[in-house]
Design an enzyme around this catalytic site. Structure first.
Site, mmCIF file in Angstrom:
data_model
loop_
_atom_site.group_PDB
_atom_site.id
_atom_site.type_symbol
_atom_site.label_atom_id
_atom_site.label_comp_id
_atom_site.label_asym_id
_atom_site.label_seq_id
_atom_site.Cartn_x
_atom_site.Cartn_y
_atom_site.Cartn_z
ATOM 1 N N CYS A 1 18.420 49.370 21.586
ATOM 2 C CA CYS A 1 19.733 49.447 20.940
ATOM 3 C C CYS A 1 20.854 49.016 21.903
ATOM 4 C CB CYS A 1 19.946 50.834 20.340
ATOM 5 S SG CYS A 1 21.155 50.803 19.017
ATOM 6 N N GLU B 1 11.605 55.432 21.274
ATOM 7 C CA GLU B 1 11.435 56.667 22.064
ATOM 8 C C GLU B 1 11.621 57.917 21.210
ATOM 9 O OE1 GLU B 1 14.042 54.755 22.045
ATOM 10 O OE2 GLU B 1 15.858 55.983 22.124
ATOM 11 N N HIS C 1 14.921 52.678 17.912
ATOM 12 C CA HIS C 1 14.673 53.666 18.971
ATOM 13 C C HIS C 1 13.218 54.136 18.979
ATOM 14 C CE1 HIS C 1 18.847 54.482 20.315
ATOM 15 N NE2 HIS C 1 19.129 53.991 19.105
HETATM 16 N N1 GLN Z 1 26.572 51.033 18.430
HETATM 17 C C1 GLN Z 1 26.230 51.111 19.828
HETATM 18 C C2 GLN Z 1 26.904 49.984 20.611
HETATM 19 O O1 GLN Z 1 27.321 49.023 20.021
HETATM 20 C C3 GLN Z 1 24.727 51.102 20.036
HETATM 21 C C4 GLN Z 1 24.110 52.306 19.373
HETATM 22 C C5 GLN Z 1 22.853 52.807 19.999
HETATM 23 O O2 GLN Z 1 22.506 52.482 21.120
HETATM 24 N N2 GLN Z 1 22.175 53.671 19.288
HETATM 25 O O3 GLN Z 1 27.030 50.070 21.777
#
Ligand code: GLN
Length: 211
Positions: A82, A177, A175
């Site tokens: 992410c 994890e 995610h």
């Molecule tokens: N929305 C976050 C960003 O743009 C990322 C979200 C996440 O890591 N779960 O930094």
């Protein structure tokens, strides 16, 4: 005898404890990374999710981002989930500077909008361990707007790539994890073993050249 593989988990925010548990299950030692000094001697690095703005601020000020960039350029394998994936992207669609870079992709932060910020979906993952359907947890996830020619796409959701790799970098918009699916961590662990072996061989060669 080979020393134990040590994987760094960037621990400035996010689910770093869950990442540590995944690696513990695979038999790899982990080290929490908060400063660039913590990067010394690591065989691979994981960058958890969180907020990229926070990562940029905290890790930028401390010099950690520079250290991560140097490690990546030296070929240390990396897994970003992410916000971690966003940090590995070569381009961010809001025009902000890349953070670490390394993956030839363009990402749009919060790509699914604020109303459906978090959701779960089944995605089919290929060429990361055994092919399988995995339950993916998306939290304010980015959307990949572009992937470069040399980038391998391992999973799609609604036609958009959600897991991609290039060389020693693997990025996932969800995610893993937070689920019991450890194939992404296994991928990094295997690359860490390869990196450790290459390094050992190289330093032995250096010694014999010098001798
Ligand atoms: N929305 C976050 C960003 O743009 C990322 C979200 C996440 O890591 N779960 O930094």
């Amino acid at each position: 005898m080979a020393g134990k593989i040590c994987i760094g988990v960037v621990a400035v925010q996010g689910a770093f404890v869950e990442h540590e548990s995944m690696f513990a299950r695979l038999g790899a030692a982990t080290r929490r990374v908060r400063t660039s000094e913590d990067l010394l001697g690591l065989h691979a690095i994981t960058i958890p999710g969180g907020e990229t703005t926070t990562l940029r601020r905290i890790a930028g000020d401390s010099g950690l981002i520079d250290g991560l960039r140097t490690a990546r350029q030296a070929g240390v394998p990396m897994l970003g989930t992410c916000a971690g994936l966003i940090s590995l992207a070569d381009a961010i669609s809001d025009g902000s500077d890349p953070i670490i870079g390394g993956l030839d992709i363009t990402v749009r932060r919060n790509g699914y909008g604020r109303q459906i910020a978090s959701f779960e979906a089944e995605v089919s993952v290929t060429a990361i361990g055994e092919d399988a359907l995995v339950e993916a947890v998306f939290i304010r996830a980015p959307i990949l707007e572009r992937v470069g020619d040399d980038v391998v796409v391992h999973a799609l959701y609604q036609g958009d790539p959600v897991a991609v790799s290039s060389g020693e970098c693997l990025g996932v918009t969800f995610h893993p994890e937070l689920t019991s699916d450890h194939r992404f961590h296994q991928w990094l662990y295997e690359r860490a073993v390869g990196y450790a072996n290459a390094h050992r061989t190289r330093s032995q060669e250096d010694v014999s050249v010098r001798a």
